[in-house]
Write a protein that holds these residues in place. Structure first.
Motif, short mmCIF file in Angstrom:
data_model
loop_
_atom_site.label_atom_id
_atom_site.label_comp_id
_atom_site.label_asym_id
_atom_site.label_seq_id
_atom_site.Cartn_x
_atom_site.Cartn_y
_atom_site.Cartn_z
N GLN A 16 21.99 43.50 40.55
CA GLN A 16 22.15 44.70 41.36
C GLN A 16 23.51 44.78 42.04
O GLN A 16 23.84 45.78 42.66
CB GLN A 16 21.04 44.78 42.41
CG GLN A 16 19.66 44.91 41.79
CD GLN A 16 18.55 44.75 42.82
OE1 GLN A 16 18.75 44.15 43.87
NE2 GLN A 16 17.39 45.28 42.50
N GLU A 17 24.31 43.71 41.93
CA GLU A 17 25.65 43.70 42.52
C GLU A 17 26.55 44.66 41.74
O GLU A 17 26.41 44.80 40.52
CB GLU A 17 26.25 42.30 42.46
CG GLU A 17 25.57 41.28 43.35
CD GLU A 17 26.01 41.39 44.80
OE1 GLU A 17 26.95 42.13 45.11
OE2 GLU A 17 25.38 40.71 45.62
N PRO A 18 27.50 45.31 42.42
CA PRO A 18 28.39 46.24 41.71
C PRO A 18 29.37 45.52 40.78
O PRO A 18 29.84 46.09 39.81
CB PRO A 18 29.14 46.96 42.83
CG PRO A 18 29.02 46.07 44.01
CD PRO A 18 27.74 45.32 43.86
N MET A 19 29.68 44.24 41.05
CA MET A 19 30.56 43.48 40.17
C MET A 19 30.29 41.99 40.35
O MET A 19 29.71 41.57 41.34
CB MET A 19 32.03 43.78 40.45
CG MET A 19 32.56 43.17 41.71
SD MET A 19 34.32 43.41 41.80
CE MET A 19 34.52 43.42 43.54
N GLU A 20 30.71 41.22 39.35
CA GLU A 20 30.55 39.78 39.38
C GLU A 20 31.91 39.15 39.16
O GLU A 20 32.65 39.54 38.25
CB GLU A 20 29.59 39.33 38.28
CG GLU A 20 29.42 37.84 38.20
CD GLU A 20 28.52 37.41 37.05
OE1 GLU A 20 28.26 36.21 36.94
OE2 GLU A 20 28.08 38.27 36.28
N ILE A 21 32.29 38.19 39.99
CA ILE A 21 33.56 37.50 39.84
C ILE A 21 33.29 36.19 39.11
O ILE A 21 32.43 35.41 39.52
CB ILE A 21 34.22 37.24 41.21
CG1 ILE A 21 34.52 38.57 41.90
CG2 ILE A 21 35.47 36.39 41.04
CD1 ILE A 21 35.04 38.44 43.30
#
Length: 99
Positions: A16-21
């Motif tokens: 559900q996070e907008p992006m993943e690093i």
């Protein structure tokens, strides 16, 4: 019967996070080199056991350590250039003398 303790994380689910690093490691990175070497070791072990035993036997060959550069030994001597120290030493009767 003991009831399980369930603890929910207050964080948002990764999906559900907008992006993943993520960390990307290039071809010359020590982790990449070790992974490639250990992959090759695993392939060779599997092929050898298949040839010798007719099936792939269980083995663990997923950890490697890349050692290079300078070092100072326990007695104080210095080494510049390639250095090697056996990390795994088989015990008596292990690996020796088999064709």
């Amino acid at each position: 019967m003991i009831e399980p303790l369930i603890i929910e994380s207050p964080r948002v689910r990764l999906a559900q996070e907008p992006m993943e690093i993520v960390e990307r490691k290039g071809l010359g990175h020590p982790d990449t080199i070790c992974d490639a070497v250990m992959e090759s070791v695993a392939v060779e072990l599997a092929q050898a056991s298949l040839k010798r035993c007719g099936r792939v036997l269980h083995f663990n060959a997923d950890k490697g350590m890349l050692v290079a550069g300078q070092r100072r030994g326990r007695t104080g001597e210095e080494s510049r250039g390639p250095c090697r120290e056996d990390v795994y030493r088989p015990g008596p009767g292990v690996g020796g003398g088999h064709p």
